[in-house]
Design an enzyme around this catalytic site. Structure first.
Site, mmCIF file in Angstrom:
data_model
loop_
_atom_site.group_PDB
_atom_site.id
_atom_site.type_symbol
_atom_site.label_atom_id
_atom_site.label_comp_id
_atom_site.label_asym_id
_atom_site.label_seq_id
_atom_site.Cartn_x
_atom_site.Cartn_y
_atom_site.Cartn_z
ATOM 1 C CD1 TRP A 155 -4.462 0.371 7.829
ATOM 2 C CD2 TRP A 155 -5.299 0.711 9.984
ATOM 3 N NE1 TRP A 155 -3.389 1.134 8.635
ATOM 4 C CE2 TRP A 155 -3.845 1.038 9.692
ATOM 5 C CE3 TRP A 155 -6.042 0.567 10.963
ATOM 6 C CZ2 TRP A 155 -3.433 1.875 10.834
ATOM 7 C CZ3 TRP A 155 -5.361 1.145 12.082
ATOM 8 C CH2 TRP A 155 -4.122 1.793 11.919
ATOM 9 N NE ARG A 402 -2.605 8.577 5.911
ATOM 10 C CZ ARG A 402 -1.221 8.336 5.760
ATOM 11 N NH1 ARG A 402 -0.611 8.417 4.798
ATOM 12 N NH2 ARG A 402 -0.626 8.589 7.037
ATOM 13 C CD1 TRP A 437 3.736 2.547 -4.779
ATOM 14 C CD2 TRP A 437 5.566 2.480 -6.320
ATOM 15 N NE1 TRP A 437 3.075 2.800 -6.066
ATOM 16 C CE2 TRP A 437 4.149 2.652 -7.104
ATOM 17 C CE3 TRP A 437 6.575 2.421 -7.041
ATOM 18 C CZ2 TRP A 437 4.242 2.937 -8.311
ATOM 19 C CZ3 TRP A 437 6.477 2.564 -8.422
ATOM 20 C CH2 TRP A 437 5.153 2.974 -9.126
ATOM 21 C CG ASP A 438 2.071 3.859 1.945
ATOM 22 O OD1 ASP A 438 1.447 2.931 1.908
ATOM 23 O OD2 ASP A 438 2.411 4.362 2.920
ATOM 24 C CG ASN A 440 -1.340 5.240 2.671
ATOM 25 O OD1 ASN A 440 -1.409 4.126 3.407
ATOM 26 N ND2 ASN A 440 -0.280 5.822 2.267
ATOM 27 C CB CYS A 486 3.598 -0.146 1.682
ATOM 28 S SG CYS A 486 2.812 0.607 3.109
ATOM 29 C CG ASP A 508 0.249 0.751 8.524
ATOM 30 O OD1 ASP A 508 1.093 0.506 8.199
ATOM 31 O OD2 ASP A 508 -0.662 1.672 8.064
HETATM 32 C C1 DGJ Z 1 1.067 3.970 5.592
HETATM 33 C C2 DGJ Z 1 2.168 2.754 5.903
HETATM 34 O O1 DGJ Z 1 1.599 1.627 5.795
HETATM 35 C C3 DGJ Z 1 3.210 3.207 6.940
HETATM 36 O O2 DGJ Z 1 3.944 2.450 7.117
HETATM 37 C C4 DGJ Z 1 3.462 4.703 6.700
HETATM 38 O O3 DGJ Z 1 4.562 4.471 5.573
HETATM 39 C C5 DGJ Z 1 2.256 5.656 6.284
HETATM 40 N N1 DGJ Z 1 1.610 5.232 5.454
HETATM 41 C C6 DGJ Z 1 3.159 6.998 6.206
HETATM 42 O O4 DGJ Z 1 1.929 7.829 5.740
#
Ligand code: DGJ
Length: 696
Positions: A155, A402, A437-438, A440, A486, A508
């Site tokens: 990351w 997260r 569209w994320d 994480n 994303c 990011d």
């Molecule tokens: C991770 C993304 O990479 C960011 O740009 C942002 O959208 C955050 N998530 C939001 O939680």
């Protein structure tokens, strides 16, 4: 003999007296005939299997129904069919004893000098077999000084470059985590047989796996310096049981070869990505103004309206409302709650999204919205109602990352829910034409109720394909809605997933000094039209420098526009206006990487119109303490100018400086170029210049 020609990339295969398929040539000018004095059987195998070449890494490893673990393939037939301006070759092989059929598939893309390869494995017997590994491609390579270039870094450190000489043994470059694999290792390597290639000299092959899950590249230097590169999806943890008649198709790998350095491989991949992969890939992309680094979760109508007005003022074309807009019973005020509850949080936005959308449209911008549809917060109404909808293993902790879990898209009902969420959000809010569209978190405890206990390892592949199904449904239900991919930044940077998307969030890490290197790395696979690059405050760099870095990708802003000083606002306007003028070049032109930022405090790149009549050159000087070393680029003396290799010596070019600056007074008069080089920007690093060259 099978001759496979894909422009600069060629492959020749032949069957030996032993009935096995051998590789005669591969690479640039790979279309060679076998040497008459050398029996075909002495050439390397085209697709080595476990138990066949016992001293080498196998491309295929299977446990047969009778428990045997060796596979020895024999040639059966070869066919060729036309395909999209190229050819589709299918070469059928079978095991000498077991009812196992293996089809090597090669699709040529001559217009792009690309060779695509995948492998189909079919169980023709009556019992189950286990497939442990199926590489999509496994060519033998030769070279006196084999070098491998690969990227990764996690990351905020995506696309950190390593080039190393291969030594005896196997160098593996594999991603992990399943959901955001490209954060760790993006799915591309460069192989240079005779020492590292430069941008415009040396033989080099780029190999990329088009897969949205974990990938694996194994570069093996074996006895007598024989080299092989195996590439495909990660087989570890993804073993596949094939019942009678079942077939497994591997993801595709793409090869681009060049005898003239790395540049041509990248340009081939870029054109292919734009024209064959990415949605509407030849359309010009809008300037996006995002709320994430401006407001994070602190959304309110007054602040948002101010951002929308600010976006219109600086020349934004699309306003993107990022995380934090949803959650009713579990409001999304931070990252601990709300994922899965895709209803507007009326505490923050009492009148909902529509007034914001309407205001955005009235100001002449489009409206975009953030979603993370594959995930759920345990602290959400969705999870309370459906705790069984997540990927989990019985009796094991559900580890959170997260503060969230991964929905099990292998379940039809969960897929239906996710597709429906997007349909509902878009139907309820006319005017949304863009979604980010994320995704994480990584995958842990990879279990699903959709597979039998002895098939759980299928999840590794099935989850990717199930996710693609959902993405495909969303893309086809909403053809006019642009999608940004994303995954905590560039966690999904692959040519497979991008088929449903228009662009991706490169990283990011938006410190422009770091971004220069990240975007440089990403450009080995992806065109700038796909690489979102926003001006932010990260790193506290000069605003004009941040703008000049963002202008070399798909330009946008991610900064609280209320906090801009007058100079910054003027610089933002100038940058957006200048980007308007050059974005056809940046997004659709040919990339020439001029000076590498790797181990250097300077870097330069250019985008050139196909005929060379227009170009834009970006040159950056970076602080030496920010990842660069020494005071020169690769040993280059500090006053060595930037060489522009595409210029015609006898042509004349006019240069205009469009480096973003607060006032027009800072602009210099256009001047005529003498020679074929440009000077570096002057001033305290970090500092940039952006110059447009036009042929007279
Ligand atoms: C991770 C993304 O990479 C960011 O740009 C942002 O959208 C955050 N998530 C939001 O939680």
């Amino acid at each position: 003999m099978v001759v496979i020609e894909a422009g600069r990339t060629g492959l020749v295969l032949a069957v030996g007296d032993d009935g096995r398929l051998h590789q005669i040539g591969f690479g640039p000018g790979g279309v060679a005939s076998p040497r008459p004095e050398l029996p075909v059987a002495l050439y390397p195998l085209a697709y080595p299997t476990f138990g066949e070449e016992v001293l080498r890494e196998p491309a295929l490893r299977v446990t047969h129904a009778d428990g045997a673990t060796s596979t020895r393939l024999r040639f059966v037939s070869a066919s060729i069919a036309d395909h999209d301006g190229g050819a589709l070759h299918r070469i059928e092989l079978v095991d000498r004893v077991a009812p196992l059929a293996v089809t090597l598939c090669y699709r040529t893309w001559p217009a792009y000098d690309l060779l695509e390869q995948w492998v189909e494995v079919t169980n023709g017997g009556h019992g189950d077999i286990s497939v442990h590994r199926v590489a999509a491609t496994a060519p033998a390579l030769s070279g006196a000084a084999p070098h491998l270039t690969h990227w990764g870094g996690g990351w905020a450190g995506e696309w950190t470059e390593t080039t190393e000489r291969l030594t005896p043994g196997t160098k593996s470059v594999a991603s992990a985590g399943a959901v955001r694999p490209s954060l760790h290792r993006p799915p591309i390597v460069l192989f240079a047989p005779a020492g590292p290639a430069t941008e415009d000299a040396g033989s080099v092959g780029a190999c990329s796996v088009a897969w949205g899950g974990d990938t694996r590249f194994d570069a093996e230097v074996a006895l007598h310096g024989q080299v092989r590169l195996l590439a495909g999806h990660q087989g570890r943890g993804a073993e596949r049981v094939l019942g009678p008649g079942d077939q497994f198709t591997s993801p595709s790998a793409y090869w681009a070869w060049s005898g003239a350095g790395i540049g041509p491989t990248s340009r081939a991949l870029h054109r292919f990505a734009r024209e064959q992969v990415v949605r509407d890939g030849t359309a010009i992309r809008a300037t996006v103004v995002n709320t994430w680094e401006a407001l994070f979760f602190a959304l309110d109508p007054v602040g948002l309206l101010a951002q929308i007005d600010g976006a219109a003022d600086v020349g934004g074309e699309l306003f993107l409302l990022d995380d934090g807009w949803f959650g009713t019973t579990h409001p999304r005020n931070d990252d601990t709650t709300g994922l899965g509850d895709w209803e507007v949080d009326r505490r923050k936005l009492p009148d909902g999204l529509q007034p914001l959308i309407d205001h955005t449209l009235e100001r002449g911008l489009r409206f975009g919205l953030w979603v993370e549809p594959e995930m759920v917060s345990p602290d959400s109404a969705l999870y309370a109602a459906h705790p069984d909808w997540v990927i989990a293993e019985p009796g094991r902790d559900r580890r959170e990352e997260r503060n969230q879990l991964v929905l099990d898209l292998c379940r039809r009902d969960v897929r239906g829910f996710v597709v429906d969420v997007i349909d509902r959000v878009l139907a309820a809010h006319p005017g949304i034409t863009y979604l980010k569209w994320d995704a994480n978190r990584d995958l842990t405890e990879p279990g699903t109720t959709t597979l039998a206990s002895d098939r759980q390892s299928h999840l590794a592949v099935d989850r990717v394909r199930a996710t693609w199904k959902v993405m495909e449904a969303v893309a086809s239900n909403h053809p006019d809605v642009e999608l940004m991919l994303c995954a905590s930044g560039g966690g999904r940077s692959d040519l497979g997933t991008l088929r449903w998307f228009h662009e991706l969030w490169t990283s990011d890490n938006t410190d422009p000094v770091a971004r220069v290197r990240i975007q440089w790395g990403a450009s080995h696979l992806l065109p700038a039209s796909v690489l979102a690059a926003h001006v932010t405050r990260w790193g506290d760099r000069p605003f004009a420098f941040a703008a000049a870095v963002a202008m070399s990708g798909r330009f946008g802003f991610d900064v609280d526009l209320r906090t801009l000083t007058d100079d910054e606002r003027a610089t933002a306007r100038a940058a957006a206006a200048a980007y308007h003028e050059i974005r056809d070049l940046v997004q659709q032109g040919d990339l020439h990487r001029l000076v590498s930022p790797v181990g250097s405090d300077r870097t330069a790149l250019a985008y050139v119109a196909p005929g060379g009549e227009r170009a834009v050159v970006f040159a950056y000087r970076l602080p030496a303490d920010a990842g660069g070393v020494g005071d020169g680029a690769g040993g280059m003396a500090a006053d060595t100018p930037i060489d522009l290799p595409w210029l015609e010596a006898e042509a004349r070019y006019v240069i205009r400086n469009i480096t973003p600056a607060p006032s027009a007074a800072d602009a210099t008069e256009p001047f005529e170029l003498t020679g074929t080089t440009l000077d570096w920007p002057i001033g305290e690093a970090p500092v940039a210049t952006v110059q447009v060259l036009t042929r007279r």
